[in-house]
Design a protein around this motif. Structure first.
Motif, mmCIF file in Angstrom:
data_model
loop_
_atom_site.group_PDB
_atom_site.id
_atom_site.type_symbol
_atom_site.label_atom_id
_atom_site.label_comp_id
_atom_site.label_asym_id
_atom_site.label_seq_id
_atom_site.Cartn_x
_atom_site.Cartn_y
_atom_site.Cartn_z
ATOM 1 N N THR A 147 43.633 -4.108 66.703
ATOM 2 C CA THR A 147 44.573 -3.724 67.756
ATOM 3 C C THR A 147 44.521 -2.211 67.979
ATOM 4 O O THR A 147 43.927 -1.474 67.188
ATOM 5 C CB THR A 147 46.000 -4.128 67.374
ATOM 6 N N GLN A 148 45.142 -1.765 69.061
ATOM 7 C CA GLN A 148 45.181 -0.330 69.349
ATOM 8 C C GLN A 148 45.833 0.425 68.195
ATOM 9 O O GLN A 148 45.412 1.529 67.831
ATOM 10 C CB GLN A 148 45.952 -0.089 70.647
ATOM 11 N N LYS A 157 43.353 0.655 65.315
ATOM 12 C CA LYS A 157 42.069 1.274 65.635
ATOM 13 C C LYS A 157 41.823 2.568 64.872
ATOM 14 O O LYS A 157 40.704 2.843 64.432
ATOM 15 C CB LYS A 157 42.002 1.540 67.146
ATOM 16 N N PRO A 167 39.634 -3.170 70.895
ATOM 17 C CA PRO A 167 40.347 -2.796 72.125
ATOM 18 C C PRO A 167 39.496 -1.935 73.047
ATOM 19 O O PRO A 167 38.633 -1.180 72.607
ATOM 20 C CB PRO A 167 41.550 -1.998 71.599
ATOM 21 N N GLU A 210 39.312 1.067 75.984
ATOM 22 C CA GLU A 210 40.031 2.229 76.495
ATOM 23 C C GLU A 210 39.300 2.792 77.707
ATOM 24 O O GLU A 210 38.076 2.662 77.814
ATOM 25 C CB GLU A 210 40.137 3.323 75.422
ATOM 26 N N PRO A 216 41.856 -0.968 80.218
ATOM 27 C CA PRO A 216 42.573 -0.632 78.989
ATOM 28 C C PRO A 216 43.538 -1.742 78.595
ATOM 29 O O PRO A 216 44.256 -2.273 79.433
ATOM 30 C CB PRO A 216 43.310 0.662 79.359
#
Length: 255
Positions: free
Chosen positions: A101-102, A105, A138, A140, A149
């Protein structure tokens, strides 16, 4: 005793072999090997590599993880013993996919080879993907349309650099830039050319020695139902990008 010395002692005992047997296998005297297990000395790189190969355990794990806590049956051994990846399955026997997940990360660059970190990641199951080791990452920025994003790219682990195919997209984990999703080309011996599908971003090169992991695109998970931009808009963008390139070339010639 260090974590390394505890690990090689544990692995030797698990194999039910003597210190002399291991020392002979890596071509060193037994007293020298005994000092490694006692934590009195640390092996030079060539012996460390030999021990890694003998115990079928990556150097990363030997140095940084308490292997006594790892269920060996849940690990996937890769070519040249570069690292071992944890594999988990659901009740139906399907491989579970870890999702970076963000939030997670930021820690991936340090935790990618740590089974405890990997086990802490959220997991999903996508049975249609078939065999192989998969992981979600994820997205970006706007460099790889139509992925936006917040989307997740699910990639399949690439064991050998030679398996990278020109023009395909990959998640690239590097020491210098961390995690990026790009289109790759192998037109140089020791580097990969990394390209964005958004032509506004120029391609650049990544040295092979800087690469930690490569994951080939398998599918994406997104939440947006936004309509893609029209071809006319893309044409206008292309004109501006081309104009920008021409101006850059003119400046080079005049400079």
């Amino acid at each position: 005793m260090s974590l390394f010395s505890e690990n090689i002692k544990y692995l030797r005992i698990k194999k039910e072999v003597s210190q002399q047997f291991v020392a002979d296998a890596v071509n060193i005297p037994r007293p020298r090997y005994a000092k490694y297990e006692d934590g009195k000395n640390f092996p030079p790189p060539e012996i460390l590599l030999s021990l890694s190969r003998y115990f079928a355990m990556s150097i990363d794990l030997l140095l940084s993880v308490d292997v006594r806590k790892i269920p060996m049956g849940d690990l996937l051994k890769l070519e040249n013993n570069r690292l071992l990846l944890p594999i988990t399955v659901d009740p139906l026997g399907n491989n579970m996919i870890e999702v970076v997940t963000q939030k997670a990360k930021a820690g991936y660059l340090n935790g990618y080879s740590d089974p405890e970190y990997i086990e802490s990641l959220q997991q999903i199951s996508l049975p249609f993907l078939g065999p192989g080791k998969h992981r979600g990452f994820p997205v970006e920025g706007d460099s790889m349309p139509p992925h936006e994003p917040g989307s997740i790219i699910v990639g399949k682990y690439v064991e050998r650099l030679g398996d990278v195919m020109d023009g395909r997209t990959y998640i690239l984990i590097t020491k210098s830039e961390g995690m990026v999703y790009k289109r790759l080309n192998k037109n140089k011996k020791n580097t990969l050319v990394v390209e964005s599908d958004n032509r506004f971003y120029p391609p650049y090169e990544v040295r092979v020695s800087d690469i930690l992991e490569i994951w080939e695109y398998e599918c994406s998970i997104g939440r947006s139902d936004k309509k893609s931009e029209s071809d006319d808009t893309d044409d206008v963008k292309g004109m501006f990008i081309e104009l920008k390139r021409e101006i850059r070339e003119v400046k080079k010639r005049l400079g």
